[in-house]
Motif scaffolding. Structure first.
Motif, PDB file in Angstrom:
ATOM      1  N   LEU A 147       0.829  -1.207   0.000  1.00 19.32           N
ATOM      2  CA  LEU A 147       0.000   0.000   0.000  1.00 19.32           C
ATOM      3  C   LEU A 147       0.867   1.262   0.000  1.00 19.32           C
ATOM      4  N   GLY A 172      -8.471   1.105  -0.696  1.00 22.26           N
ATOM      5  CA  GLY A 172      -7.026   0.954  -0.532  1.00 22.26           C
ATOM      6  C   GLY A 172      -6.355   2.259  -0.150  1.00 22.26           C
ATOM      7  N   LEU A 197      -4.411   1.114  -6.501  1.00 17.67           N
ATOM      8  CA  LEU A 197      -5.210   1.218  -5.285  1.00 17.67           C
ATOM      9  C   LEU A 197      -6.661   1.498  -5.630  1.00 17.67           C
ATOM     10  N   VAL A 221      -6.931  -3.284  -3.742  1.00 18.13           N
ATOM     11  CA  VAL A 221      -6.254  -3.010  -5.011  1.00 18.13           C
ATOM     12  C   VAL A 221      -7.041  -3.676  -6.139  1.00 18.13           C
TER      13      VAL A 221
END
Length: 161
Positions: A57, A115, A111, A95
């Motif tokens: 992330l 996310g 993302l 994602v």
């Protein structure tokens, strides 16, 4: 036995007859990394996150979209491991993946809105751990440490002679 600065590099070499782990910067890097991971695991678990997913992330927060191979390069982990992490993130709705337009053999990762929210939440937790670890460091020390670690990282990428 007192160690002179000129001897410190030699004594940090595991092949030196007087080698001690406590003289090795790699020993300390491993310990710092392990402690950081334990501390991060402790603060991430309550928000349903873990360090491998946090790393992805964080990378995507700066480099999006990214191929799985690009994520591997940033995270310095094996392709099979990254593929599993990305699959878990996709299954959690954090994602999305799709074939790269220019080359369908490449999987791009991006993302989702969830996310991005998760990344913000995890950044807050990571900030707590960062500030704990660097509470008595100056800005100049952080810059110097980053430069030294970047140089060390680059050296390990070279083929041993």
């Amino acid at each position: 036995m007192a160690v002179h600065k000129t001897d410190a590099l030699a004594l940090a070499d595991p092949a030196h007859r007087d080698f001690l782990l406590a003289r090795s910067p790699l020993y300390w890097l491993a310990r710092v990394s392990g402690r950081y991971r334990l501390d991060m695991d402790r603060v991430l678990k309550p928000i349903g996150m873990d360090v491998p997913r946090w790393r992805v992330l964080a990378i995507l927060s700066e480099h999006e979209p990214a191929s799985i191979t690009e994520l591997c390069d940033h995270a310095v982990i094996r392709l099979s491991t990254m593929t599993r992490i990305v699959r878990r993130l996709a299954d959690s709705g954090l994602v999305t993946t799709r074939p790269r337009e220019a080359d369908g053999r490449v999987t791009e990762v991006s993302l989702t809105a969830a996310g991005r929210r998760a990344a913000v939440s995890v950044h807050r937790q990571a900030s707590r751990i960062f500030n704990q670890g660097f509470s008595d460091f100056s800005a100049d020390e952080v810059v110097a440490l980053n430069a030294l670690l970047r140089r060390l990282f680059d050296n390990f990428g070279e083929t041993p002679g």
